[in-house]
Scaffold this motif. Structure first.
Motif, PDB file in Angstrom:
ATOM      1  N   TYR A 115     -11.305   2.812  -1.414  1.00  0.00           N
ATOM      2  CA  TYR A 115      -9.844   2.721  -1.462  1.00  0.00           C
ATOM      3  C   TYR A 115      -9.190   3.860  -0.687  1.00  0.00           C
ATOM      4  O   TYR A 115      -8.133   3.677  -0.086  1.00  0.00           O
ATOM      5  CB  TYR A 115      -9.362   2.654  -2.920  1.00  0.00           C
ATOM      6  N   SER A 116      -9.809   5.042  -0.667  1.00  0.00           N
ATOM      7  CA  SER A 116      -9.183   6.103   0.136  1.00  0.00           C
ATOM      8  C   SER A 116      -9.316   5.766   1.627  1.00  0.00           C
ATOM      9  O   SER A 116      -8.395   5.984   2.416  1.00  0.00           O
ATOM     10  CB  SER A 116      -9.718   7.492  -0.215  1.00  0.00           C
ATOM     11  N   ASP A 117     -10.439   5.166   2.014  1.00  0.00           N
ATOM     12  CA  ASP A 117     -10.583   4.741   3.418  1.00  0.00           C
ATOM     13  C   ASP A 117      -9.573   3.642   3.763  1.00  0.00           C
ATOM     14  O   ASP A 117      -9.027   3.606   4.873  1.00  0.00           O
ATOM     15  CB  ASP A 117     -11.991   4.227   3.694  1.00  0.00           C
ATOM     16  N   LEU A 118      -9.326   2.742   2.786  1.00  0.00           N
ATOM     17  CA  LEU A 118      -8.379   1.651   3.079  1.00  0.00           C
ATOM     18  C   LEU A 118      -6.971   2.198   3.295  1.00  0.00           C
ATOM     19  O   LEU A 118      -6.210   1.676   4.119  1.00  0.00           O
ATOM     20  CB  LEU A 118      -8.392   0.622   1.941  1.00  0.00           C
ATOM     21  N   GLY A 119      -6.625   3.280   2.595  1.00  0.00           N
ATOM     22  CA  GLY A 119      -5.317   3.919   2.810  1.00  0.00           C
ATOM     23  C   GLY A 119      -5.195   4.399   4.254  1.00  0.00           C
ATOM     24  O   GLY A 119      -4.178   4.192   4.931  1.00  0.00           O
ATOM     25  N   ARG A 120      -6.268   5.004   4.748  1.00  0.00           N
ATOM     26  CA  ARG A 120      -6.232   5.492   6.135  1.00  0.00           C
ATOM     27  C   ARG A 120      -6.215   4.331   7.127  1.00  0.00           C
ATOM     28  O   ARG A 120      -5.542   4.370   8.148  1.00  0.00           O
ATOM     29  CB  ARG A 120      -7.446   6.380   6.394  1.00  0.00           C
ATOM     30  N   LEU A 121      -6.952   3.278   6.799  1.00  0.00           N
ATOM     31  CA  LEU A 121      -6.971   2.124   7.706  1.00  0.00           C
ATOM     32  C   LEU A 121      -5.602   1.440   7.758  1.00  0.00           C
ATOM     33  O   LEU A 121      -5.212   0.912   8.799  1.00  0.00           O
ATOM     34  CB  LEU A 121      -8.038   1.116   7.266  1.00  0.00           C
ATOM     35  N   ARG A 122      -4.866   1.488   6.638  1.00  0.00           N
ATOM     36  CA  ARG A 122      -3.515   0.892   6.630  1.00  0.00           C
ATOM     37  C   ARG A 122      -2.645   1.607   7.674  1.00  0.00           C
ATOM     38  O   ARG A 122      -1.949   0.980   8.472  1.00  0.00           O
ATOM     39  CB  ARG A 122      -2.896   1.046   5.230  1.00  0.00           C
ATOM     40  N   ASP A 123      -2.721   2.968   7.697  1.00  0.00           N
ATOM     41  CA  ASP A 123      -1.923   3.724   8.665  1.00  0.00           C
ATOM     42  C   ASP A 123      -2.349   3.392  10.097  1.00  0.00           C
ATOM     43  O   ASP A 123      -1.532   3.213  10.993  1.00  0.00           O
ATOM     44  CB  ASP A 123      -2.082   5.226   8.427  1.00  0.00           C
ATOM     45  N   LEU A 124      -3.660   3.282  10.271  1.00  0.00           N
ATOM     46  CA  LEU A 124      -4.178   2.975  11.610  1.00  0.00           C
ATOM     47  C   LEU A 124      -3.710   1.591  12.067  1.00  0.00           C
ATOM     48  O   LEU A 124      -3.270   1.407  13.206  1.00  0.00           O
ATOM     49  CB  LEU A 124      -5.706   3.035  11.571  1.00  0.00           C
ATOM     50  N   LYS A 125      -3.765   0.634  11.152  1.00  0.00           N
ATOM     51  CA  LYS A 125      -3.393  -0.738  11.494  1.00  0.00           C
ATOM     52  C   LYS A 125      -1.910  -0.782  11.913  1.00  0.00           C
ATOM     53  O   LYS A 125      -1.563  -1.442  12.903  1.00  0.00           O
ATOM     54  CB  LYS A 125      -3.624  -1.647  10.279  1.00  0.00           C
ATOM     55  N   SER A 126      -1.042  -0.050  11.198  1.00  0.00           N
ATOM     56  CA  SER A 126       0.375  -0.143  11.576  1.00  0.00           C
ATOM     57  C   SER A 126       0.634   0.592  12.893  1.00  0.00           C
ATOM     58  O   SER A 126       1.458   0.160  13.705  1.00  0.00           O
ATOM     59  CB  SER A 126       1.306   0.319  10.449  1.00  0.00           C
ATOM     60  N   LEU A 127      -0.109   1.671  13.138  1.00  0.00           N
ATOM     61  CA  LEU A 127       0.058   2.346  14.437  1.00  0.00           C
ATOM     62  C   LEU A 127      -0.379   1.459  15.599  1.00  0.00           C
ATOM     63  O   LEU A 127       0.285   1.368  16.630  1.00  0.00           O
ATOM     64  CB  LEU A 127      -0.786   3.619  14.469  1.00  0.00           C
TER      65      LEU A 127
END
Ligand code: SAM
Ligand code: SF4
Length: 502
Positions: A115-127
């Motif tokens: 879940y902590s990785d998914l938080g970072r991936l969310r930011d990456l996906k929106s960028l």
């Protein structure tokens, strides 16, 4: 075109809150707590990198693997299924069109990391979306199987949740995502055999490879999620495994580690239509020309049959190393764990194995702080460790897993006590590892070299006893088995000199 792409990637990277694309370091808790048995060096939980130089227009997939060797194998098979669709692996998540977290549910810490990785991936996906780039995020593996829809509820950024029995359908699900469907979840145990549907093996990345021969488990140890996440025991047929072994050898593999959650419970169909034991499978695989070493993991003491013990004496290609978890030295705790063996059964078993193969290196898994474990129970574990003398061991603090019987047992042990027991046990184990390795100094042993070391001109390989061996040598030795004289030993590795270059 390329400079623009590079600039874009740099922008994405500089905006990311944390350097997710960097290789993660192991937790400095300095325990083996986060390691799975026979972890392939530091492969698991590290992004994998493709050897293939990608074409600029190729689609990229980033796969991060958590947990055991089985997940390492599964990640390879997913990568191969995606290669057919034109995907090339990348170690740089910022350029990934598809990011896959291949997850582990065995302990709470491993599951929460997702879940902590998914938080970072969310930011990456929106960028990436801001620069017109689509990113599909997939959660695969045992967390996917155990939590299903709940993952999408907690992390709506996830596009696809895929249980381990459905990897062959990855291309189909991706095409549905491209067609506009959202939040697909597939955790069924399908009738079709995923291994039949997966594409042929791609060129080997190392002279040592994993081969999954068995999946699932029916033993229901009271602490363990595997029977729920991987399902009931299933063994692949002998012929399919021999074919895959031949294909891997043709691609440069010299050593195979046969994998299964309960590998010595293997009972795959043989040519005569009857069930074959693991010992029988090993004999079939040993006849594959060019295959030089065979290992297997992980075994249960109850399935250590006479023919498997005998194979350690008779089959030259079977390496003198046995990973045999005992979990606890206390019979009371073993009964509460539903292990169905006692500490004495375990010791007798090791006597049988050592009688036919006196030099065998033993390794094990141990859990400390199981519900109700007293100081006396823990001392029984320490005593068993000292009696056996393990070449290597993995010890874990008990982690309560939702839905397992042990999670609701009385007498849950405090975190502080678990930590203290883990540290005491690790000190005893480390002594054992040092002694085992020190006994190798002065000996000459065949080492299979797998890769270049961290320093220039250095090579890293494995002894028959799975010890990591470092030497100075050129790349021509990679993939070869070479005699090495061992000159020095530490707790985790040996160093030596290649015979002939002394
Ligand atoms: N089948 C093997 C056996 O029965 O010995 C073990 C396979 S299990 C996937 C790998 C190891 O994870 C186990 O041997 C056990 O030590 C550890 N493990 C499993 N569940 C755990 C839990 N809830 N807490 C801590 N360690 C656990
Ligand atoms: Fe888990 Fe191993 Fe027990 Fe099966 S035998 S339930 S995999 S610990």
């Amino acid at each position: 075109m390329l400079p623009r792409r590079t600039a874009l990637l740099q922008e994405i990277r500089s905006n990311l809150p944390e350097a997710l694309w960097k290789l993660e370091e192991w937790d400095s808790e300095r325990s083996l707590d986060d390691f799975e048995p026979l972890l392939a060096d530091d492969v698991a939980a590290h992004p994998r990198q493709s050897d293939v130089e990608p074409r600029p227009e190729a689609k990229r997939v980033f796969i991060k693997t958590f947990g055991c060797q089985m997940n390492v194998y599964d990640s390879e098979r997913m990568s191969e299924a995606l290669a057919v669709e034109g995907y090339v692996e990348t170690a740089d998540v910022a350029e990934a069109d598809l990011a896959i977290l291949n997850t582990c549910h065995i302990r709470e810490k491993a599951a929460e990391k997702v879940y902590s990785d998914l938080g970072r991936l969310r930011d990456l996906k929106s960028l990436r979306a801001k620069s017109g780039k689509e990113t599909f995020i997939t959660v695969a593996g045992c967390v996917a199987q155990a939590e299903g829809d709940e993952i999408v509820r907690r992390a709506p950024v996830v596009d696809l949740v895929l249980g381990p029995q459905n990897y062959h359908r990855l291309p189909e699900f991706l095409s549905r995502l491209r067609g506009g469907e959202a939040a697909l979840v597939e955790t069924a145990f399908p009738d079709e055999d995923k291994f039949k549907a997966l594409p042929a093996r791609s060129p080997a990345k190392s002279a040592s490879a994993f081969l999954t021969v068995q999946e699932g488990c029916d033993k229901f140890c009271t602490f363990c999620v595997v029977p729920y996440t991987r399902g009931m025991e299933f063994s692949r047929p002998v012929a399919a495994l021999v074919e895959e072994a031949r294909a891997l050898v043709a691609r440069g593999v010299r050593e195979l580690t046969l994998l299964g959650q309960n590998v010595n419970g293997y009972h795959g169909e043989g040519a005569d239509g009857h069930a074959t034991t693991l010992a029988g499978l090993i004999r079939h695989l040993a006849s594959v020309d060019g295959l030089q070493r065979i290992r297997y993991t992980t075994s249960h003491p109850r399935d250590m049959t006479d023919d498997l013990v005998a194979a350690h004496a008779e089959e030259e290609k079977l390496m003198p190393y046995l990973h045999l978890p005992f979990q606890s030295g206390s019979d009371r705790v073993l009964a509460a764990m539903n292990r169905k063996h006692t500490a004495d059964d375990y010791l007798r078993l090791i006597e049988r194995v050592r009688a036919v193969r006196p030099d065998i290196a033993m390794s094990t898994d141990i859990i400390v702080g199981f519900p109700g474990e007293t100081d006396a129970d823990f001392q029984a574990t320490v005593d068993l460790v000292k009696t056996v003398g393990f070449a290597y061991a993995y010890c874990f603090k008990y982690s309560a897993r939702p839905g397992t019987p042990a999670s609701s047992m009385d007498g849950q042990v405090s975190e502080a006590v678990k930590r203290e027991r883990l540290e005491r046990l690790q000190a005893v184990l480390e002594d054992g590892h040092r002694q085992f390795n020190a006994a190798s100094v002065g000996k000459t042993m065949p080492v299979l070299f797998e890769k270049a070391g961290r320093q220039t001109g250095q090579l890293v390989g494995r002894s028959p006893y799975l010890q990591l061996v470092q030497v100075d040598g050129g790349p021509e030795f990679i993939g070869e088995i070479v005699d090495v004289e061992i000159r020095a030993a530490g707790a985790n590795s040996l160093s030596g000199v290649i015979r002939g270059s002394m």
